[in-house]
Design an enzyme around this catalytic site. Sequence first.
Site, PDB file in Angstrom:
ATOM      1  N   HIS A   1      -7.463  -3.562   7.393  1.00 14.12           N
ATOM      2  CA  HIS A   1      -6.543  -2.698   6.655  1.00 14.12           C
ATOM      3  C   HIS A   1      -6.876  -2.783   5.170  1.00 14.12           C
ATOM      4  O   HIS A   1      -7.396  -3.795   4.688  1.00 14.12           O
ATOM      5  CB  HIS A   1      -5.099  -3.147   6.859  1.00 14.12           C
ATOM      6  CG  HIS A   1      -4.553  -2.858   8.215  1.00 14.12           C
ATOM      7  ND1 HIS A   1      -3.235  -2.525   8.427  1.00 14.12           N
ATOM      8  CD2 HIS A   1      -5.129  -2.860   9.443  1.00 14.12           C
ATOM      9  CE1 HIS A   1      -3.024  -2.331   9.718  1.00 14.12           C
ATOM     10  NE2 HIS A   1      -4.160  -2.533  10.360  1.00 14.12           N
TER      11      HIS A   1
ATOM     12  N   GLU B   1      -4.981  -3.263   2.595  1.00 11.61           N
ATOM     13  CA  GLU B   1      -4.309  -4.354   1.894  1.00 11.61           C
ATOM     14  C   GLU B   1      -4.986  -5.700   2.154  1.00 11.61           C
ATOM     15  O   GLU B   1      -5.142  -6.508   1.230  1.00 11.61           O
ATOM     16  CB  GLU B   1      -2.834  -4.458   2.331  1.00 11.61           C
ATOM     17  CG  GLU B   1      -2.020  -3.211   2.078  1.00 11.61           C
ATOM     18  CD  GLU B   1      -1.955  -2.261   3.271  1.00 11.61           C
ATOM     19  OE1 GLU B   1      -0.898  -1.633   3.446  1.00 11.61           O
ATOM     20  OE2 GLU B   1      -2.945  -2.143   4.019  1.00 11.61           O
TER      21      GLU B   1
ATOM     22  N   CYS C   1       0.391  -6.519   7.147  1.00  7.76           N
ATOM     23  CA  CYS C   1       0.077  -6.487   5.721  1.00  7.76           C
ATOM     24  C   CYS C   1       1.263  -6.954   4.879  1.00  7.76           C
ATOM     25  O   CYS C   1       1.077  -7.671   3.897  1.00  7.76           O
ATOM     26  CB  CYS C   1      -0.368  -5.091   5.316  1.00  7.76           C
ATOM     27  SG  CYS C   1      -1.956  -4.650   6.091  1.00  7.76           S
TER      28      CYS C   1
END
Length: 168
Positions: free
Chosen positions: A53, A55, A86
Amino acid sequence: MTEQEKYMKEAIRQARKAAALGEVPIGCVIVYEGRIIGRGYNRRNTDKNTLAHAEITAINRASKKMGDWRLEGCTLYVTLEPCQMCAGAIVQARIDQVVMGAMNPKAGCCGSVLNLLEVSAFNHQVRAVRGILEEECAQLLTDFFKDLRVRNRQEKERRKALEAEENG
């Protein structure tokens, strides 16, 4: 342009990198003392990795730059409200503030479905700012999924035509 908009524009640039790879366009930057110390964009399909991801990538890069897993004094800018993984990583990293573009009513864990950033029982809470360049961030996602539906429909029609030709 405000400081928040300036850094969100950089997160949007990261999201466009994801879109160029055919990934869901989510981008992120982490700022410390007026400088970007971590950047990331969604690469789950490209890397075949659930953890890829925007993040998480940005947190990893910022931690290397800071030489510490603690990112105290940092602000994370992200184009879409973080998921539970996240949001948990943001809390664990001790990030001070998260600035979000679009909210994620199906899976967001920073105010939509849950709010893991501000759970008082945790040893760290994260300030949340929502809706910075929200329309631009949401439009990236809308355009991506609209184009994806068109591509999927065209691929389905192409396969159908090939099958008809083979059986024909």
